[in-house]
Design a protein around this motif. Sequence first.
Motif, PDB file in Angstrom:
ATOM      1  N   ARG A  88       0.740  -1.265  -0.153  1.00 19.02           N
ATOM      2  CA  ARG A  88      -0.076   0.017   0.060  1.00 19.02           C
ATOM      3  C   ARG A  88       0.857   1.158  -0.011  1.00 19.02           C
ATOM      4  NH1 ARG A  88      -2.661  -0.939   4.474  1.00 19.02           N
ATOM      5  NH2 ARG A  88      -4.271  -2.201   3.241  1.00 19.02           N
ATOM      6  N   THR A  89       1.800   1.250   0.741  1.00 23.84           N
ATOM      7  CA  THR A  89       2.769   2.559   0.939  1.00 23.84           C
ATOM      8  C   THR A  89       3.597   2.803  -0.362  1.00 23.84           C
ATOM      9  OG1 THR A  89       3.002   1.927   3.334  1.00 23.84           O
ATOM     10  CG2 THR A  89       4.552   3.505   2.334  1.00 23.84           C
ATOM     11  N   ALA A  90       4.011   1.741  -0.826  1.00 26.62           N
ATOM     12  CA  ALA A  90       4.991   1.501  -2.024  1.00 26.62           C
ATOM     13  C   ALA A  90       4.102   2.133  -3.070  1.00 26.62           C
ATOM     14  CB  ALA A  90       5.589   0.334  -2.378  1.00 26.62           C
ATOM     15  N   ALA A  91       3.006   1.571  -3.470  1.00 20.98           N
ATOM     16  CA  ALA A  91       1.808   2.019  -4.448  1.00 20.98           C
ATOM     17  C   ALA A  91       1.571   3.385  -4.306  1.00 20.98           C
ATOM     18  CB  ALA A  91       0.688   1.290  -4.341  1.00 20.98           C
ATOM     19  N   ALA A  92       1.223   3.818  -3.099  1.00 18.75           N
ATOM     20  CA  ALA A  92       1.256   5.401  -3.148  1.00 18.75           C
ATOM     21  C   ALA A  92       2.350   6.066  -3.621  1.00 18.75           C
ATOM     22  CB  ALA A  92       0.542   5.737  -1.695  1.00 18.75           C
ATOM     23  N   ALA A  93       3.542   5.822  -3.240  1.00 23.22           N
ATOM     24  CA  ALA A  93       4.647   6.640  -3.602  1.00 23.22           C
ATOM     25  C   ALA A  93       4.897   6.582  -5.038  1.00 23.22           C
ATOM     26  CB  ALA A  93       5.937   6.104  -2.548  1.00 23.22           C
ATOM     27  N   VAL A  94       4.796   5.298  -5.660  1.00 24.84           N
ATOM     28  CA  VAL A  94       5.136   5.241  -7.014  1.00 24.84           C
ATOM     29  C   VAL A  94       4.351   5.844  -7.842  1.00 24.84           C
ATOM     30  CG1 VAL A  94       3.849   3.134  -7.749  1.00 24.84           C
ATOM     31  CG2 VAL A  94       5.864   3.658  -8.895  1.00 24.84           C
ATOM     32  N   SER A  95       2.785   6.127  -7.383  1.00 27.26           N
ATOM     33  CA  SER A  95       2.060   6.731  -7.952  1.00 27.26           C
ATOM     34  C   SER A  95       2.239   8.265  -8.038  1.00 27.26           C
ATOM     35  CB  SER A  95       0.425   6.685  -7.353  1.00 27.26           C
ATOM     36  OG  SER A  95      -0.512   7.356  -7.973  1.00 27.26           O
ATOM     37  N   ALA A  96       2.730   8.903  -6.860  1.00 22.48           N
ATOM     38  CA  ALA A  96       3.189  10.278  -6.762  1.00 22.48           C
ATOM     39  C   ALA A  96       4.284  10.593  -7.419  1.00 22.48           C
ATOM     40  CB  ALA A  96       3.218  10.359  -5.385  1.00 22.48           C
ATOM     41  N   TRP A  97       5.216   9.738  -7.611  1.00 21.81           N
ATOM     42  CA  TRP A  97       6.550   9.745  -8.368  1.00 21.81           C
ATOM     43  C   TRP A  97       6.200  10.072 -10.017  1.00 21.81           C
ATOM     44  CZ3 TRP A  97       9.538   4.936  -6.378  1.00 21.81           C
ATOM     45  CH2 TRP A  97       9.599   4.949  -5.014  1.00 21.81           C
ATOM     46  N   GLN A  98       4.933   9.443 -10.461  1.00 28.87           N
ATOM     47  CA  GLN A  98       4.912   9.518 -11.998  1.00 28.87           C
ATOM     48  C   GLN A  98       4.609  10.840 -12.346  1.00 28.87           C
ATOM     49  OE1 GLN A  98       5.495   6.795 -13.579  1.00 28.87           O
ATOM     50  NE2 GLN A  98       5.802   6.102 -11.420  1.00 28.87           N
ATOM     51  N   ARG A  99       4.386  12.124 -11.493  1.00 23.89           N
ATOM     52  CA  ARG A  99       3.745  13.231 -12.103  1.00 23.89           C
ATOM     53  C   ARG A  99       4.977  13.922 -12.413  1.00 23.89           C
ATOM     54  NH1 ARG A  99       1.444  13.604  -6.335  1.00 23.89           N
ATOM     55  NH2 ARG A  99      -0.460  12.676  -6.472  1.00 23.89           N
ATOM     56  N   GLU A 100       6.359  13.655 -11.742  1.00 18.63           N
ATOM     57  CA  GLU A 100       7.531  14.455 -12.198  1.00 18.63           C
ATOM     58  C   GLU A 100       8.572  13.346 -12.628  1.00 18.63           C
ATOM     59  OE1 GLU A 100       9.314  16.981  -9.389  1.00 18.63           O
ATOM     60  OE2 GLU A 100       7.360  17.887  -8.872  1.00 18.63           O
TER      61      GLU A 100
ATOM     62  N   ALA B  98      -4.193   2.869  -5.809  1.00 13.85           N
ATOM     63  CA  ALA B  98      -3.438   4.075  -5.996  1.00 13.85           C
ATOM     64  C   ALA B  98      -3.158   4.533  -7.674  1.00 13.85           C
ATOM     65  CB  ALA B  98      -2.059   3.574  -5.622  1.00 13.85           C
ATOM     66  N   GLY B  99      -4.079   3.814  -8.353  1.00  6.55           N
ATOM     67  CA  GLY B  99      -4.007   4.377  -9.721  1.00  6.55           C
ATOM     68  C   GLY B  99      -2.729   3.993 -10.448  1.00  6.55           C
ATOM     69  N   VAL B 100      -2.064   2.868  -9.872  1.00  4.41           N
ATOM     70  CA  VAL B 100      -0.737   2.496 -10.608  1.00  4.41           C
ATOM     71  C   VAL B 100      -0.957   1.249 -11.521  1.00  4.41           C
ATOM     72  CG1 VAL B 100       1.403   1.425  -9.750  1.00  4.41           C
ATOM     73  CG2 VAL B 100       0.548   3.302  -8.333  1.00  4.41           C
ATOM     74  N   ASP B 101      -0.236   1.272 -12.511  1.00  7.77           N
ATOM     75  CA  ASP B 101      -0.194   0.409 -13.579  1.00  7.77           C
ATOM     76  C   ASP B 101       0.788  -0.896 -12.795  1.00  7.77           C
ATOM     77  OD1 ASP B 101       0.375  -1.390 -15.696  1.00  7.77           O
ATOM     78  OD2 ASP B 101       0.618   0.117 -17.128  1.00  7.77           O
ATOM     79  N   PRO B 102       0.207  -1.938 -12.952  1.00  8.16           N
ATOM     80  CA  PRO B 102       1.028  -3.092 -12.408  1.00  8.16           C
ATOM     81  C   PRO B 102       2.273  -3.252 -13.095  1.00  8.16           C
ATOM     82  CG  PRO B 102      -1.279  -3.989 -12.660  1.00  8.16           C
ATOM     83  CD  PRO B 102      -1.199  -2.535 -13.142  1.00  8.16           C
TER      84      PRO B 102
ATOM     85  N   ASN C 129      14.317  11.939   0.597  1.00  9.29           N
ATOM     86  CA  ASN C 129      15.879  11.949   0.119  1.00  9.29           C
ATOM     87  C   ASN C 129      15.756  11.440  -1.078  1.00  9.29           C
ATOM     88  OD1 ASN C 129      16.581  13.646   2.350  1.00  9.29           O
ATOM     89  ND2 ASN C 129      16.953  11.826   3.672  1.00  9.29           N
ATOM     90  N   PHE C 130      15.224  10.211  -1.427  1.00  9.38           N
ATOM     91  CA  PHE C 130      15.213   9.662  -2.561  1.00  9.38           C
ATOM     92  C   PHE C 130      14.847  10.353  -3.900  1.00  9.38           C
ATOM     93  CE2 PHE C 130      12.911   7.161  -5.948  1.00  9.38           C
ATOM     94  CZ  PHE C 130      13.649   6.588  -6.393  1.00  9.38           C
ATOM     95  N   LEU C 131      13.756  11.228  -3.728  1.00  7.95           N
ATOM     96  CA  LEU C 131      13.424  12.092  -4.834  1.00  7.95           C
ATOM     97  C   LEU C 131      14.395  13.186  -4.917  1.00  7.95           C
ATOM     98  CD1 LEU C 131       9.519  12.406  -3.889  1.00  7.95           C
ATOM     99  CD2 LEU C 131      10.665  11.282  -5.803  1.00  7.95           C
ATOM    100  N   THR C 132      15.118  13.672  -3.626  1.00 10.88           N
ATOM    101  CA  THR C 132      16.074  14.638  -4.016  1.00 10.88           C
ATOM    102  C   THR C 132      17.388  14.214  -4.825  1.00 10.88           C
ATOM    103  OG1 THR C 132      15.413  15.797  -1.987  1.00 10.88           O
ATOM    104  CG2 THR C 132      17.916  16.064  -2.829  1.00 10.88           C
ATOM    105  N   TRP C 133      17.656  12.676  -4.356  1.00 20.80           N
ATOM    106  CA  TRP C 133      18.605  11.993  -5.105  1.00 20.80           C
ATOM    107  C   TRP C 133      18.235  12.079  -6.448  1.00 20.80           C
ATOM    108  CZ3 TRP C 133      19.157   7.717  -7.838  1.00 20.80           C
ATOM    109  CH2 TRP C 133      20.335   7.006  -8.054  1.00 20.80           C
TER     110      TRP C 133
END
Length: 462
Positions: free
Chosen positions: A279-291, A322-326, A451-455
């Motif tokens: 659940r946490t990883a799905a929410a994160a990868v969904s947010a990452w797709q914007r940028e 989360a709206g994430v493609d498998p 920190n991952f997003l900054t990296w």
Amino acid sequence: MDIDPTLSKEIAASSGSTADIVARLEALARENAMALGRVDHVTRLPNRVQFVDDFAMQSKSGGNSRLILVTLADARHFNEILRALGHAYSEDFVREGAARLVAMLPDSVQLYHVSVLSFAFFTDGPQFAEPPPIVQEIVDRFREPIRCLDIPINSKVGVGISALDEGASTPSELLRSTLAAAQDSRRSFDGWAWYDKNSDEAHRRAFRILTDLPSALAASDQLSLHYQPRICMKRGACIGAEALIRWAHPDMGNVPPAEFVALAESTALITRVTEFVVRTAAAAVSAWQREHSGIRVSVNISPKNLEEPDFVDLLLWETEAAGVDPALFELEFTEGTLAANPSLMRDQLGRLRDKGFDIAIDDFGSGYSNMSYLSLLPAKYLKIDQSFIRPLESGRKNQLLVRSIIDMAHALDYHVVAEGIESRDIYNMLSGWGCEQGQGYYMSRPLTEANFLTWLASGPVH
């Protein structure tokens, strides 16, 4: 109404008024009531309640008293007996084990039946490195099977020894610590073990971890995910990250994932742990797709999860919510996944692949490597364990071995990921051998999401 023979004798022997007889009967009734709940119904031995009462007298004697605790079998073995033969045989197993112990002990020694499979007795003697002689006799005698209605059943006895002066302030604590020693004894060729404080503390820590884990799962500030970047070796670009669970316990501090995840796998808690990670990883990868479009996440999945009939549906529900493609999700399993139930595991992994999830074989080479599994698993990625990667600079044999694994994986149509890359030289070496992807401290340690997003914004690895 039938009258108890003992009461009948008392009535017959009594003289005096009716009131005297009634008073005597009431006293006998009180004595009988005291006896109730103090004798085990299977073995007819004094039980834990009686042990607790007798402990005070034994502890007052001081000196060199020792408690010996014998467990006839571990819980798993006893459950196998119960499942295969039924309650009658399992009770007979306990009864025959008790009879064997009683026959070995002097008449002056009282044996207590303190739990379903455990018996205890006190003995005197100084604390030496060697146990009292009766302990070795018990170990030797119980190497012979217990016969239950002509069926021989192995007992798998464990024997623990504790001294009354080793800090056990209550009978319950003494039983608990001696049981811990009995459990330790099963990892020893001797078949017996003295109470060991360090081992006991480890048991208690494990128990606390399992006890506190549900609260951590319900809290919002204890469990989190860190992300270790995964790199395309040719371009140096980050293509995804492995999600790694972390636990900041309010009292115990940071609990290593290798410790609490392994414990969770022995219980139903592994389901909730995996749900949290997904659940946490799905929410994160969904947010990452914007940028950062196309950045993928990989999560570690326990073989226990594959035994759950609704696990595939759970993954689909979480990714859809989360709206994430498998296709942006990779599921990592160790190479031993097929060992327990090859057909079921292969079918479940096939379903996951058909739903669009990528499958990776994690930590390849870290355990027993059955090469035939590589042709059976519906996996796309093979991750070489860091124990092969870290020594690459130290010798030609290590290099030949890793090159051979890479070539074999390619021949079987796997993409290869190297774990544990810690230097530029190893990075270049693996890239030159055709290893497609890698992760390790040379590129980045696991990072918090921020920190991952900054990296990630800093650009390719050079």
